[in-house]
Design an enzyme around this catalytic site. Structure first.
Site, short mmCIF file in Angstrom:
data_model
loop_
_atom_site.label_atom_id
_atom_site.label_comp_id
_atom_site.label_asym_id
_atom_site.label_seq_id
_atom_site.Cartn_x
_atom_site.Cartn_y
_atom_site.Cartn_z
N GLN A 20 3.40 3.41 8.03
CA GLN A 20 3.26 2.68 6.78
C GLN A 20 1.83 2.64 6.28
O GLN A 20 0.89 2.94 7.02
CB GLN A 20 3.76 1.25 6.96
CG GLN A 20 3.02 0.47 8.02
CD GLN A 20 3.66 -0.87 8.32
OE1 GLN A 20 3.20 -1.90 7.85
NE2 GLN A 20 4.73 -0.85 9.13
N HIS A 73 -0.44 0.20 3.00
CA HIS A 73 -0.35 -0.93 2.09
C HIS A 73 -1.14 -0.64 0.81
O HIS A 73 -2.13 0.09 0.84
CB HIS A 73 -0.87 -2.20 2.75
CG HIS A 73 -0.21 -2.49 4.06
ND1 HIS A 73 1.15 -2.65 4.19
CD2 HIS A 73 -0.72 -2.63 5.32
CE1 HIS A 73 1.45 -2.89 5.46
NE2 HIS A 73 0.33 -2.87 6.16
N GLU A 89 -5.39 -5.78 6.54
CA GLU A 89 -4.99 -6.54 7.72
C GLU A 89 -5.87 -6.24 8.92
O GLU A 89 -6.47 -5.16 9.03
CB GLU A 89 -3.52 -6.30 8.07
CG GLU A 89 -3.17 -4.88 8.43
CD GLU A 89 -1.66 -4.67 8.56
OE1 GLU A 89 -0.90 -5.24 7.75
OE2 GLU A 89 -1.26 -3.92 9.46
N HIS A 111 -0.67 3.87 9.23
CA HIS A 111 -0.72 3.29 10.57
C HIS A 111 0.67 2.93 11.05
O HIS A 111 1.63 2.85 10.27
CB HIS A 111 -1.62 2.04 10.61
CG HIS A 111 -1.13 0.92 9.74
ND1 HIS A 111 -1.35 0.89 8.38
CD2 HIS A 111 -0.44 -0.22 10.04
CE1 HIS A 111 -0.82 -0.21 7.87
NE2 HIS A 111 -0.26 -0.90 8.86
N ARG A 165 6.66 2.54 3.42
CA ARG A 165 7.04 3.16 4.69
C ARG A 165 7.25 4.67 4.55
O ARG A 165 7.67 5.15 3.50
CB ARG A 165 8.32 2.51 5.22
CG ARG A 165 8.17 1.01 5.47
CD ARG A 165 9.47 0.38 5.96
NE ARG A 165 9.30 -1.05 6.20
CZ ARG A 165 9.47 -1.98 5.27
NH1 ARG A 165 9.86 -1.63 4.05
NH2 ARG A 165 9.26 -3.26 5.55
#
Length: 384
Positions: A87, A89, A124, A246, A265
């Site tokens: 995935q 982001h 993140e 990642h 994804r």
């Protein structure tokens, strides 16, 4: 003010039946426990002691409590027994555009085929709590990937040709791998990887075989062969900005991110895959993401420095008979991962003892948080 928080673990298919139970010192069940969310995100808001969800509490806090309407971050405990989806982001701009597009299309925000569930970005940080935490992160430099494909042999020649003409970025090759045109090549590469030998890439080849046992024939297995395979030791952190491909593989970690649930994804999942949108957000640069280690702030306290304004993460290691002091810069959430430390609000004098896996909201008027007794406490705050 200290406000105890609780939540029910989310039972994603990749979750562990033992990691969270072992952390909390309880008997494991047969249920897979993947993530515990400590935040106010509507996907799974934490609950306060009075039974309200945290978003409800923040909209109507007790008199005298200083609290924003919404938290800029989401803190999680993440327990992986098998690979998460490959995935990436979106950036803040990409998230705003994508969310508005799907809202205009009338796709319900909780629909299985929804891609953007909010308008926020999702940088993140994951910090290993287990002794080892395995992850795929970032696109491996092309020369190294070509050496791996050479070890796999002729079955990987077609992919190798695409990488050699990739102008230092494997994104076009990944687009091909995730298309139906590459199905025969994907199957051949996976089959050849089972018997391939390479001293340099033994771990990567073994990983491909183990993922194939979970997701037989999935194109994401070959995409994984183009990614960096990393091992985090306890206390190591990994920061993932927008667009970095990642997949976490196994282990227990504390994860802190901007308050978002936007995931694009590209494989290794039964969930919705939006290849076209993944390719839009994917960062083309190759390289190994650096390991983030805590920088000392004061006695027993370290900060994981990351280049975002949404959040900051500190960790306190306190010893019996001593205390550590955590600065509270804005509304914070503390979660314990070891021992039974007692946290004390410097302004209110309120005290709360944390068991591993439990959390408490700390209102910003406390200014400092004392950690007493032996244990480890992570503190999430807004960024600075």
């Amino acid at each position: 003010m200290l406000v105890p928080l609780s939540n029910t673990p989310r039972d994603y298919a990749w979750g562990s039946t033992t990691l969270l139970a072992d952390l909390e010192g309880r008997e494991p069940t047969e249920v897979r426990e993947a993530e515990v969310w400590f935040g106010d995100h509507l996907g799974s808001p934490a609950r306060t002691a009075d039974g309200r969800t945290l978003d409800q509490w923040l909209s109507d806090p007790p008199a005298g409590a200083q609290a924003p309407q919404r938290l800029p971050y989401l803190l999680k405990l993440l327990a992986a027994a098998s690979p998460l989806s490959i995935q990436a982001h979106p950036s803040l701009t990409q998230a705003a555009i994508g969310f508005a597009r799907e809202e205009a299309a009338g796709i319900p925000v909780d629909a299985p085929d929804r891609t953007y569930r909010d308008a926020n970005h999702k940088p993140e940080l994951i910090v290993a709590v287990s002794d080892r935490f395995l992850a795929l992160a970032g696109l491996r430099p092309l020369d190294a990937s070509l050496r791996l494909l050479a070890a796999i042999g002729p079955a990987a020649d077609g992919l190798a040709v695409r990488l050699r003409g990739a102008d230092d970025s494997p994104v076009a090759a990944i687009a091909w791998l995730l298309s139906s045109d590459a199905a025969a090549d994907v199957a051949a590469i996976i089959d050849a990887a089972r018997t391939a030998e390479s001293a340099e890439f033994a771990a990567e080849l073994e990983l491909a075989c183990s993922i194939d046992a979970e997701y037989p024939g999935d194109a994401g297995i070959v995409v994984a062969l183009l990614m960096n395979f990393l091992t985090l030791r306890k206390g190591d952190g990994l920061f993932l900005p927008a667009g970095v491909l990642h997949a976490y593989l196994s282990g227990l970690g504390v994860e802190l991110m901007a308050a978002s649930d936007n995931v694009l994804r590209g494989g290794l999942t039964p969930k919705h895959i939006d290849v076209d949108e993944l390719l839009v957000v994917l960062t083309p640069e190759t390289g190994v993401p650096p390991i983030v280690v805590g920088s000392p702030v004061s006695a027993g306290v370290s900060r994981y420095t990351v280049p975002v304004d949404d959040f900051a993460l500190l960790v306190a290691h306190s010893a019996e008979g001593a205390s550590a002091t955590l600065p509270v810069a804005g509304i914070a959430i503390a979660v314990a991962t070891e021992g039974s430390p007692t946290i004390v609000g410097a302004r209110s004098g309120a005290r709360h003892t944390l068991a591993p896996g439990t959390a408490v909201l700390v209102t910003q008027d406390e200014q400092e948080l004392l950690v007493e007794g032996e244990g480890v406490v992570f503190l999430a705050t807004p960024g600075q």
